[in-house]
Design an enzyme around this catalytic site. Structure first.
Site, short mmCIF file in Angstrom:
data_model
loop_
_atom_site.label_atom_id
_atom_site.label_comp_id
_atom_site.label_asym_id
_atom_site.label_seq_id
_atom_site.Cartn_x
_atom_site.Cartn_y
_atom_site.Cartn_z
N SER A 32 0.78 -1.24 0.00
CA SER A 32 0.00 0.00 0.00
C SER A 32 0.81 1.28 0.00
CB SER A 32 -0.96 0.01 1.19
OG SER A 32 -0.26 -0.17 2.40
N ASP A 235 -4.08 6.21 10.73
CA ASP A 235 -3.96 4.78 11.00
C ASP A 235 -2.57 4.36 11.46
OD1 ASP A 235 -2.43 4.88 8.69
OD2 ASP A 235 -3.87 3.79 7.45
N HIS A 238 0.16 4.18 7.12
CA HIS A 238 0.36 4.69 5.77
C HIS A 238 0.98 6.09 5.78
CE1 HIS A 238 -2.94 1.67 5.09
NE2 HIS A 238 -2.00 1.27 4.24
#
Length: 265
Positions: A32, A235, A238
């Site tokens: 990601s 979060d 990221h």
């Protein structure tokens, strides 16, 4: 008359294809933080959205193209992985700041082609030879060369999903196999690889083992840039837009200083 018109149309099509074929091709692989989550947020319904903000370092450039999901070269723009990492909301990643930084430092470098292949949440085992992700990476890499150009390097940002006790023990051998197999299957024995040393705070006690493997990888044609010092989304996993730009520029500096980037062939 018909043949003459057909010849002219074919010639025009070939000229357009040649103009859009980038000279310098870079493969983008991993999970990601390579596909990009910069600028993402949760709306009032807790649905992940991208804020659509594109900093100058990530702006489109006539000399930067991307290979889309249909394996066609198109002008590159954020989010680079929007039609590749389709199960997630993509935002800003390191690819565009990487390409823009190279062109800013070396204006004569020539056109750049980015080949997005990263998928969020993937472990290194999911990139082993014969897997769906590996086969697609090889297929897209080969497709990027259909009209010429040269693959200059693989940019690799992955490892957060391998920070369990068992996966971390196998990470070194799996990473080595992945790189060696890719070089063999692309017939580029000295393919440069520039990877990012992971740094996410929420990855558990085995993150440092993964980092050590990445930062101390023993291969003449592998370089690692460190993401340590990055800032994150809410979060804590990221990278935010600011840090994605920082990582992209670090990747560019590593390429230019290590892999004859000042004199593209």
């Amino acid at each position: 008359m018909f043949l003459s018109v057909f010849f002219c149309l074919t010639l025009i099509a070939n000229v357009k294809a040649e103009r859009s074929q980038p000279k310098n091709i870079f493969l983008l692989g991993g999970q990601s933080n390579m596909s990009g989550r910069g600028g993402n947020y949760n709306d009032t319904n807790n649905i992940v959205r991208w804020n659509g903000k594109i900093p100058p370092e990530c702006a489109s450039n006539k000399n930067i193209h991307r290979l889309n999901a249909n394996k066609t070269w198109v002008p590159a723009h954020e989010p680079l992985h929007q039609d590749i990492d389709v199960l997630k909301t993509c935002g800003i990643g390191p690819g565009m700041p990487f390409a823009n930084e190279i062109l800013a430092k070396v204006p004569t470098f020539g056109s750049i082609g980015l080949v997005p292949c990263a998928i969020g949440g993937t472990r290194i085992a999911m990139w082993g030879r014969g897997t769906v992700l590996y086969n697609r990476l090889v297929d897209r890499a080969n497709a990027s060369l259909n009209c010429g150009g040269k693959i200059r390097a693989l940019l690799w940002f992955q490892g957060e999903s391998d920070t369990s006790k068992e996966d971390s023990k196998l990470y070194k051998s799996r990473l080595e196999n992945f790189i060696n197999n890719l070089r063999q299957d692309l017939n580029i024995s000295e393919l440069p690889v520039i990877m990012v040393g992971i740094c996410s705070a929420d990855q558990g006690p085995y993150m440092n083992l993964i980092r050590s493997i990445q930062l101390n990888y023993n291969d003449t044609n592998v370089r690692t840039v460190d993401a340590m010092g990055s800032t994150f989304l809410a979060d804590h996993k990221h990278l935010d837009t600011k840090s994605q730009i920082r990582v992209g520029q670090k990747l560019a500096a590593a390429f230019l200083s290590s892999f004859d980037g000042l004199h593209p062939k």
